[in-house]
Design a protein around this motif. Structure first.
Motif, PDB file in Angstrom:
ATOM      1  N   TYR A 102     -32.090   5.836  43.626  1.00 40.64           N
ATOM      2  CA  TYR A 102     -31.497   7.143  43.299  1.00 40.64           C
ATOM      3  C   TYR A 102     -29.997   7.090  43.024  1.00 40.64           C
ATOM      4  CZ  TYR A 102     -36.022   8.588  44.997  1.00 40.64           C
ATOM      5  OH  TYR A 102     -37.365   8.705  45.153  1.00 40.64           O
ATOM      6  N   GLY A 103     -29.390   5.923  43.241  1.00 48.43           N
ATOM      7  CA  GLY A 103     -27.957   5.786  42.959  1.00 48.43           C
ATOM      8  C   GLY A 103     -27.717   5.640  41.459  1.00 48.43           C
ATOM      9  N   ASN A 104     -26.529   6.052  41.033  1.00 47.41           N
ATOM     10  CA  ASN A 104     -26.190   5.828  39.618  1.00 47.41           C
ATOM     11  C   ASN A 104     -25.537   4.438  39.478  1.00 47.41           C
ATOM     12  OD1 ASN A 104     -23.495   6.089  40.430  1.00 47.41           O
ATOM     13  ND2 ASN A 104     -23.524   8.317  40.103  1.00 47.41           N
ATOM     14  N   ALA A 105     -25.212   4.072  38.233  1.00 46.52           N
ATOM     15  CA  ALA A 105     -24.712   2.715  37.978  1.00 46.52           C
ATOM     16  C   ALA A 105     -23.434   2.438  38.777  1.00 46.52           C
ATOM     17  CB  ALA A 105     -24.457   2.540  36.484  1.00 46.52           C
ATOM     18  N   GLU A 106     -22.566   3.441  38.843  1.00 47.97           N
ATOM     19  CA  GLU A 106     -21.289   3.256  39.553  1.00 47.97           C
ATOM     20  C   GLU A 106     -21.543   3.043  41.050  1.00 47.97           C
ATOM     21  OE1 GLU A 106     -18.148   4.215  42.088  1.00 47.97           O
ATOM     22  OE2 GLU A 106     -19.692   5.740  41.793  1.00 47.97           O
ATOM     23  N   GLN A 107     -22.444   3.827  41.630  1.00 47.19           N
ATOM     24  CA  GLN A 107     -22.738   3.697  43.072  1.00 47.19           C
ATOM     25  C   GLN A 107     -23.364   2.334  43.382  1.00 47.19           C
ATOM     26  OE1 GLN A 107     -25.162   7.219  43.295  1.00 47.19           O
ATOM     27  NE2 GLN A 107     -23.523   8.416  44.278  1.00 47.19           N
ATOM     28  N   LYS A 108     -24.260   1.905  42.498  1.00 41.62           N
ATOM     29  CA  LYS A 108     -24.908   0.605  42.736  1.00 41.62           C
ATOM     30  C   LYS A 108     -23.867  -0.513  42.676  1.00 41.62           C
ATOM     31  CE  LYS A 108     -29.045   2.007  40.422  1.00 41.62           C
ATOM     32  NZ  LYS A 108     -30.097   1.686  39.493  1.00 41.62           N
ATOM     33  N   GLU A 222     -18.876  11.715  44.168  1.00 40.94           N
ATOM     34  CA  GLU A 222     -19.353  10.372  43.756  1.00 40.94           C
ATOM     35  C   GLU A 222     -20.254   9.756  44.821  1.00 40.94           C
ATOM     36  OE1 GLU A 222     -15.405  10.533  43.834  1.00 40.94           O
ATOM     37  OE2 GLU A 222     -16.183  11.945  42.357  1.00 40.94           O
ATOM     38  N   GLY A 226     -28.262  10.979  43.669  1.00 46.29           N
ATOM     39  CA  GLY A 226     -29.181  11.758  42.838  1.00 46.29           C
ATOM     40  C   GLY A 226     -28.847  13.235  42.827  1.00 46.29           C
ATOM     41  N   ASP A 227     -29.900  14.055  42.857  1.00 43.11           N
ATOM     42  CA  ASP A 227     -29.754  15.499  42.735  1.00 43.11           C
ATOM     43  C   ASP A 227     -29.418  16.129  44.101  1.00 43.11           C
ATOM     44  OD1 ASP A 227     -30.731  17.818  40.702  1.00 43.11           O
ATOM     45  OD2 ASP A 227     -31.110  18.369  42.805  1.00 43.11           O
TER      46      ASP A 227
END
Ligand SMILES: Cc1cc2nc3c(=O)[nH]c(=O)nc-3n(C[C@H](O)[C@H](O)[C@H](O)COP(=O)(O)OP(=O)(O)OC[C@H]3O[C@@H](n4cnc5c(N)ncnc54)[C@H](O)[C@@H]3O)c2cc1C
Length: 379
Positions: A102-108, A222, A226-227
């Motif tokens: 559920y993380g976005n690219a930046e979080q990963k 940030e 996810g949602d």
């Protein structure tokens, strides 16, 4: 009974993981038990050897091994040495996947490398003093303040609660919708994020199970996974894998308890014969042998189904229900067959008994598993 779903690479992985446990964990178990927490350094060592999130993509430092059999092996080996505090499965198979899924690219990119190296230890915080099984009853809130959320509330019984550097915290995001919750990545050191005491427990002595407090914690947007209203669904979605993880550990724990009991009854004598020779002992052990074998076959099949994304929440609940109830039975009979020595902490069966009790409670109680299974039966 011979197991058929492991291949050469799995056996090699098992040998390597077992060697790591023998060297870096077993010699410290007593000290960790005394301290109520494992040493942070063991997480780094596990990370260096590739045992944390082996499924993660190589770009983050993982090995890309998207095969749950590796997670199963780690659950089994930790159960065989009866180590409840060093919760690699919680870090790797429960918490890490939330960020990957559920993380976005930046979080990963920001979090996964440290998590894989064992520098960032994870925890997930759902349960509250007044809401466990009924997650929708939680009271922790996250209020949208534009570029950040403000978190208020408290959590209890959080595994890795003291060691965790990054906690996935579930909080309500809409006062008019009890199922609207978000998952927030709360980092060590954020002002207002405080930890309570290391809770004293029946078993799992080396595990730091703690209370967490959130007093006006500013969490940047940030750090939302996810949602903002999708957290309940994310939690439900991940619980099937969590329950399979419990099942893998429980059946391995039952096997370990059975072996410890077999060894003991062959040695211990009463009325001039080994207690293994009494019909009651043999029948009890025969029953347990049969049940553990049956549970193992079912669990192995669940693992393979999960690899093919075919494991349903209902079947995962069946696996957790059956194996953790069986574990409870095996450790109880094991203590009985050890007599008074089974009640002594120095005997592995005593610790196994104490550690096993929680398995029927956390990650959803046996009663909740029955609810899930029966819902699927459309009665
Ligand atoms: C050592 C330990 C580690 C834990 N680690 C974590 C963690 O890392 N993160 C986290 O978020 N939580 C964690 N937990 C919390 C754990 O998941 C909860 O304790 C568990 O889900 C049960 O919730 P509860 O304790 O509030 O019990 P309750 O929900 O109050 O349940 C009490 C009893 O009521 C029964 N019951 C409740 N609802 C129903 C129903 N609908 N039908 C029938 N019976 C029902 C239950 O089965 C149980 O027998 C941990 C707990 C412990 C003890």
């Amino acid at each position: 009974m011979q197991r058929i779903h492991f291949e050469t690479e799995h056996n090699l992985f098992r040998d390597a993981f077992r060697a790591f446990l023998d060297k870096e964990v077993v010699p410290h178990q007593e000290a960790w038990e005394e301290a109520g927490v494992v040493d942070r350094s063991v997480w780094r060592k596990a990370g260096e050897l590739g045992f944390l999130l082996p499924w993660a993509d190589e770009e983050y430092g993982g090995a890309g091994l998207k095969d749950f059999r590796y997670e199963q092996i780690m659950c089994e080996e930790l159960a065989h040495i009866n180590e409840p505090g060093f919760m690699i499965p919680l870090h790797s198979a429960l918490c890490g996947p939330y960020i990957a899924e559920y993380g976005n690219a930046e979080q990963k990119a920001r979090f996964l490398p440290g998590i894989i190296r064992g520098e960032t230890i994870l925890a997930v915080a759902m349960t509250e003093p007044s809401a466990g099984s009924d997650l929708a009853g939680m009271r922790t809130t996250a209020v949208d303040k534009g570029d950040h959320y403000v978190l208020n509330g408290s959590k209890v019984f959080i595994s890795n609660g003291l060691l965790a550097d990054l906690v996935i915290v579930a909080a309500k995001t809409d006062p008019n919708n009890k199922h609207a919750m978000g998952l927030f990545l709360v980092e060590r050191g954020m002002p207002g994020f405080e930890r309570g005491r290391n809770l004293k427990k029946l078993g799992m002595k080396s595990q730091d199970t703690a209370e967490l407090f959130f007093n006006d914690v500013k969490v940047p947007k940030e750090n939302l996974l996810g949602d903002a209203k999708g957290g309940f669904y994310y939690l439900m979605n991940m619980l099937a894998q969590e329950r399979l993880t419990n099942a893998c550990g429980a059946v391995a724990g039952a096997e370990a308890a059975l072996q410890a009991t077999i060894d003991y009854v062959k040695e211990r004598k009463a009325f001039d014969r080994p207690i293994a020779h009494f019909q009651n002992t043999r029948f009890k052990l025969a029953e347990m042998r049969t049940q553990v074998d049956v549970a193992q076959v079912f669990t192995d099949r669940c693992v393979m189904d999960h690899n093919q994304k075919k494991l349903t929440p209902e079947v995962a609940a069946e696996a957790k229900l059956f194996t953790t109830e069986l574990l409870g039975k095996v450790v109880d009979e094991g203590v009985q067959l050890h007599g008074g020595w089974g009640y002594m902490w120095e005997y592995p069966i005593c610790r196994m008994y104490a550690n096993a009790r929680i398995q029927r409670i956390f990650a959803g109680t046996s009663e909740i598993m029955k609810e899930i299974i029966s819902r699927g039966m459309k009665l």
